[in-house]
Design an enzyme around this catalytic site. Structure first.
Site, PDB file in Angstrom:
ATOM      1  N   GLY A 230     -14.815  48.748   3.069  1.00  0.00           N
ATOM      2  CA  GLY A 230     -15.278  50.107   4.145  1.00  0.00           C
ATOM      3  C   GLY A 230     -15.495  51.105   3.575  1.00  0.00           C
ATOM      4  O   GLY A 230     -15.363  51.564   4.166  1.00  0.00           O
ATOM      5  N   GLU A 272     -12.378  44.952  -1.973  1.00  0.00           N
ATOM      6  CA  GLU A 272     -13.148  43.606  -1.369  1.00  0.00           C
ATOM      7  C   GLU A 272     -14.247  44.406  -0.611  1.00  0.00           C
ATOM      8  O   GLU A 272     -14.036  44.168   0.555  1.00  0.00           O
ATOM      9  CB  GLU A 272     -11.653  42.513  -0.289  1.00  0.00           C
ATOM     10  CG  GLU A 272     -11.274  43.441   0.326  1.00  0.00           C
ATOM     11  CD  GLU A 272     -10.331  42.462   1.321  1.00  0.00           C
ATOM     12  OE1 GLU A 272      -9.731  41.996   0.558  1.00  0.00           O
ATOM     13  OE2 GLU A 272      -9.833  43.096   2.406  1.00  0.00           O
ATOM     14  N   GLY A 274     -17.975  44.410   0.499  1.00  0.00           N
ATOM     15  CA  GLY A 274     -19.483  44.179   0.963  1.00  0.00           C
ATOM     16  C   GLY A 274     -20.473  44.852   1.089  1.00  0.00           C
ATOM     17  O   GLY A 274     -20.972  44.398   0.233  1.00  0.00           O
ATOM     18  N   ARG A 275     -19.993  46.301   1.601  1.00  0.00           N
ATOM     19  CA  ARG A 275     -20.751  46.829   2.507  1.00  0.00           C
ATOM     20  C   ARG A 275     -21.776  47.657   1.275  1.00  0.00           C
ATOM     21  O   ARG A 275     -23.258  47.829   0.560  1.00  0.00           O
ATOM     22  CB  ARG A 275     -20.958  48.241   3.255  1.00  0.00           C
ATOM     23  CG  ARG A 275     -21.841  48.337   3.942  1.00  0.00           C
ATOM     24  CD  ARG A 275     -21.405  49.725   5.048  1.00  0.00           C
ATOM     25  NE  ARG A 275     -20.768  49.180   5.532  1.00  0.00           N
ATOM     26  CZ  ARG A 275     -20.628  48.792   7.085  1.00  0.00           C
ATOM     27  NH1 ARG A 275     -21.915  48.622   7.477  1.00  0.00           N
ATOM     28  NH2 ARG A 275     -19.456  48.822   8.052  1.00  0.00           N
ATOM     29  N   ARG A 310     -27.330  45.880  13.349  1.00  0.00           N
ATOM     30  CA  ARG A 310     -26.620  46.970  13.538  1.00  0.00           C
ATOM     31  C   ARG A 310     -27.381  48.308  14.261  1.00  0.00           C
ATOM     32  O   ARG A 310     -26.355  48.437  15.723  1.00  0.00           O
ATOM     33  CB  ARG A 310     -26.694  47.381  12.065  1.00  0.00           C
ATOM     34  CG  ARG A 310     -25.575  46.291  11.405  1.00  0.00           C
ATOM     35  CD  ARG A 310     -25.669  47.028  10.083  1.00  0.00           C
ATOM     36  NE  ARG A 310     -24.309  48.133  10.146  1.00  0.00           N
ATOM     37  CZ  ARG A 310     -24.472  49.505  10.055  1.00  0.00           C
ATOM     38  NH1 ARG A 310     -25.777  50.324   9.513  1.00  0.00           N
ATOM     39  NH2 ARG A 310     -23.551  50.231  10.549  1.00  0.00           N
ATOM     40  N   TYR A 314     -24.365  48.803  17.901  1.00  0.00           N
ATOM     41  CA  TYR A 314     -23.693  50.249  16.729  1.00  0.00           C
ATOM     42  C   TYR A 314     -24.100  51.718  17.535  1.00  0.00           C
ATOM     43  O   TYR A 314     -23.733  52.310  16.909  1.00  0.00           O
ATOM     44  CB  TYR A 314     -23.168  49.780  15.726  1.00  0.00           C
ATOM     45  CG  TYR A 314     -22.925  48.584  15.234  1.00  0.00           C
ATOM     46  CD1 TYR A 314     -21.203  48.557  15.592  1.00  0.00           C
ATOM     47  CD2 TYR A 314     -23.206  48.529  13.648  1.00  0.00           C
ATOM     48  CE1 TYR A 314     -20.553  47.498  15.071  1.00  0.00           C
ATOM     49  CE2 TYR A 314     -21.996  47.163  13.148  1.00  0.00           C
ATOM     50  CZ  TYR A 314     -21.389  47.215  14.078  1.00  0.00           C
ATOM     51  OH  TYR A 314     -20.019  45.554  13.575  1.00  0.00           O
ATOM     52  N   CYS A 341     -36.252  40.124  25.303  1.00  0.00           N
ATOM     53  CA  CYS A 341     -35.491  40.388  25.929  1.00  0.00           C
ATOM     54  C   CYS A 341     -34.341  41.108  26.267  1.00  0.00           C
ATOM     55  O   CYS A 341     -33.610  40.684  27.476  1.00  0.00           O
ATOM     56  CB  CYS A 341     -35.745  39.138  27.269  1.00  0.00           C
ATOM     57  SG  CYS A 341     -37.384  37.936  26.760  1.00  0.00           S
ATOM     58  N   GLU A 342     -34.260  41.541  25.412  1.00  0.00           N
ATOM     59  CA  GLU A 342     -32.456  43.196  25.763  1.00  0.00           C
ATOM     60  C   GLU A 342     -32.817  44.673  25.185  1.00  0.00           C
ATOM     61  O   GLU A 342     -33.953  44.626  24.555  1.00  0.00           O
ATOM     62  CB  GLU A 342     -31.853  42.461  24.300  1.00  0.00           C
ATOM     63  CG  GLU A 342     -31.384  41.517  24.999  1.00  0.00           C
ATOM     64  CD  GLU A 342     -30.511  41.297  26.186  1.00  0.00           C
ATOM     65  OE1 GLU A 342     -29.810  42.581  26.730  1.00  0.00           O
ATOM     66  OE2 GLU A 342     -30.159  40.095  26.699  1.00  0.00           O
TER      67      GLU A 342
HETATM   68  C1  LIG Z   1     -15.479  42.877   6.992  1.00  0.00           C
HETATM   69  C2  LIG Z   1     -14.120  42.890   5.219  1.00  0.00           C
HETATM   70  C3  LIG Z   1     -14.629  43.923   4.348  1.00  0.00           C
HETATM   71  C4  LIG Z   1     -15.594  44.362   3.404  1.00  0.00           C
HETATM   72  O1  LIG Z   1     -16.246  45.588   4.595  1.00  0.00           O
HETATM   73  P1  LIG Z   1     -16.849  46.475   3.879  1.00  0.00           P
HETATM   74  O2  LIG Z   1     -17.001  47.369   4.801  1.00  0.00           O
HETATM   75  O3  LIG Z   1     -18.961  45.533   3.847  1.00  0.00           O
HETATM   76  O4  LIG Z   1     -16.560  47.439   2.338  1.00  0.00           O
HETATM   77  C5  LIG Z   1     -13.444  43.562   3.608  1.00  0.00           C
HETATM   78  N1  LIG Z   1     -12.135  43.201   4.247  1.00  0.00           N
HETATM   79  C6  LIG Z   1     -12.049  42.392   5.045  1.00  0.00           C
HETATM   80  C7  LIG Z   1     -10.556  41.824   5.714  1.00  0.00           C
HETATM   81  C8  LIG Z   1     -13.113  42.596   5.903  1.00  0.00           C
HETATM   82  O5  LIG Z   1     -12.456  41.852   7.286  1.00  0.00           O
END
Ligand SMILES: *Cc1c(COP(=O)(O)O)cnc(C)c1O
Length: 428
Positions: A230, A272, A274-275, A310, A314, A341-342
């Site tokens: 997150g 954990e 990702g982004r 995105r 969003y 076509c959106e």
């Molecule tokens: C999506 C998700 C992440 C990664 O979130 P980011 O915003 O990409 O850091 C980590 N853990 C869980 C359980 C998720 O669903």
């Protein structure tokens, strides 16, 4: 509009396009590695600190292999994500299996791989126990409900489908303890794309206090606290990245005053994310196809929402650079669209940009996470290729573009010929 830096020049992209036509996603290896090392260094004070890369952000095994070499684990939530982790040699406790509404087969896979099972609900304790037996190490996902404010993307925790309530959490650890589980972890994730660093410090504090409470009440020892992902990224030029060192220092202070003071250390910290791991280091490169002037001015690209959803989904901002026009005045206002076509198939609405012409190469920034990954085939659109800009400057393909054959692989056109219509309606 301020410029955002790019790891390649216009000439370099033009030479890449000779063998890899647009649209494509390109990731910057050097920047991904530098950022990964910075994250590790920020938390080096915590022995056993580990980032479990959220595979869903960029489910490409080449990217995952780079991260695995940095010691990152994999945060998976589905069977195919487990396969990707296994393919890059990330197995055992290198996998955090954070799923929800999980099918039996995926728990079986996760158990077979020795993954850390992070259960989403109290009912899954019996479910897993009946299926494969409880693992030696168990983790539960905590949903703090109204205790913690949420943010825009993830919403309020009490409305989120994820995790155990506080009461369920305590009951859940009691059940696991009584069934002989010896090793415990705890997890929460209550934000997405959050740029306020205080948020992560507060989340750590909340988990640390809970660990003290549960440890004392049940006499169990926690091995790790997984603070989730997150961490946001600055999509807009006027936004600032989360100060990782500041966040880490704040977490360390809480660690010392809560975990150490409570004689509960060592406790390993996991993230954990990702982004923040890949997001800023991936770009969607596209070519301007058509200009259209009606009630507004439109720039039509050869990429569309299926390459990056995105903005359409969003209303998210993604910065756009027109290669070779970085210093031209942004004196035109365009909607930058794709060919779906959106009507929400727009990368930007009323964006001030330099004057554009067909053939201009456009770079859409911060497409490295939840970009290609969220691609889809609506309207018969084919997913684009992924390239990696290696540290030596070479661009290599790490996923080819889809073809019509890929798209129709699940259809049997031969059987269609034998498919009889019971009572065809005659058209005069
Ligand atoms: C999506 C998700 C992440 C990664 O979130 P980011 O915003 O990409 O850091 C980590 N853990 C869980 C359980 C998720 O669903």
């Amino acid at each position: 509009m301020s410029n955002m830096p790019l790891p390649f020049s216009k000439a370099e992209i033009e030479s890449i396009i000779c063998s890899a036509p647009t649209p494509f996603h390109i990731y910057d290896e050097r920047a991904i590695l530098a950022n990964a090392r910075r994250l590790k260094a920020a938390f080096a004070w915590n022995e056993g600190f580990r980032e479990y890369f959220a595979v869903k952000a960029t489910p490409n095994p080449y990217i995952m292999k780079l991260l695995a070499a940095e010691g990152f684990g994999a945060d998976c939530s589905s069977g195919p994500e487990l396969t990707l982790a296994e393919q890059v040699g990330v197995v055992g406790e290198g996998i955090m299996f954070t799923s929800n509404d999980t099918p039996a087969a995926e728990y079986e896979r996760a158990k077979a791989l020795g993954a850390i099972m992070n259960l989403d609900d109290i009912s899954h304790i019996d479910y897993v126990d009946g299926l494969v037996g409880l693992p030696e190490l168990i983790c539960y996902r905590y949903n703090p409900g109204a205790l913690k404010e949420g943010n825009a993307i993830i919403g309020h925790p009490e409305d989120a489908k994820y995790g155990f309530t506080r009461e369920q959490l305590i009951e859940g650890y009691r059940i696991a303890r009584d069934r002989g589980v010896k090793r415990f972890g705890i997890h929460t994730m209550v934000a997405s794309n959050e740029l306020n660093g205080e948020y992560f410090v507060e989340t750590a504090q909340l988990l640390f206090e809970l660990i003290v409470e549960i440890s004392n009440e049940l006499g169990i020892r926690f091995e790790f606290a997984n603070l989730g992902g997150g961490i946001g990224i600055p999509y807009r030029p006027d936004e600032t990245a989360v100060d990782l060192e500041w966040v880490s220092a704040g977490i360390k202070e809480r660690y010392d005053s809560i975990i150490k003071a409570g004689n509960l250390d060592p406790l390993k910290l996991y993230l954990e994310c990702g982004r923040m791991v890949t997001g800023p280091y991936g770009y969607l490169v596209s070519t301007v196809r058509h200009l259209k002037h009606t009630y507004k001015d439109y720039v039509g690209l050869d990429a569309c929402m299926t390459n990056l959803m995105r903005p359409g989904m969003y209303g998210a901002y993604h910065h756009i650079t027109v290669l070779g026009k970085e210093n031209a005045p942004c004196d035109h206002v365009y909607d930058v669209t794709g060919s779906l076509c959106e009507n929400n198939d727009k990368f930007a609405v009323a964006r001030e940009l330099p004057e554009m012409v067909p053939g201009d190469i456009v770079v859409i920034h911060d497409a490295g996470a939840h970009g290609h990954a969220m691609g889809f085939n609506y309207n018969g659109k084919l997913r684009s290729a992924e390239l990696l800009l290696r540290e030596n400057g070479e661009a290599v393909q790490i996923r080819r573009e889809e073809t019509e054959t890929d798209l129709f692989a699940t259809l049997d056109f031969d059987a269609l010929a034998d498919f009889e219509i019971a009572s065809p309606i005659a058209l005069d």
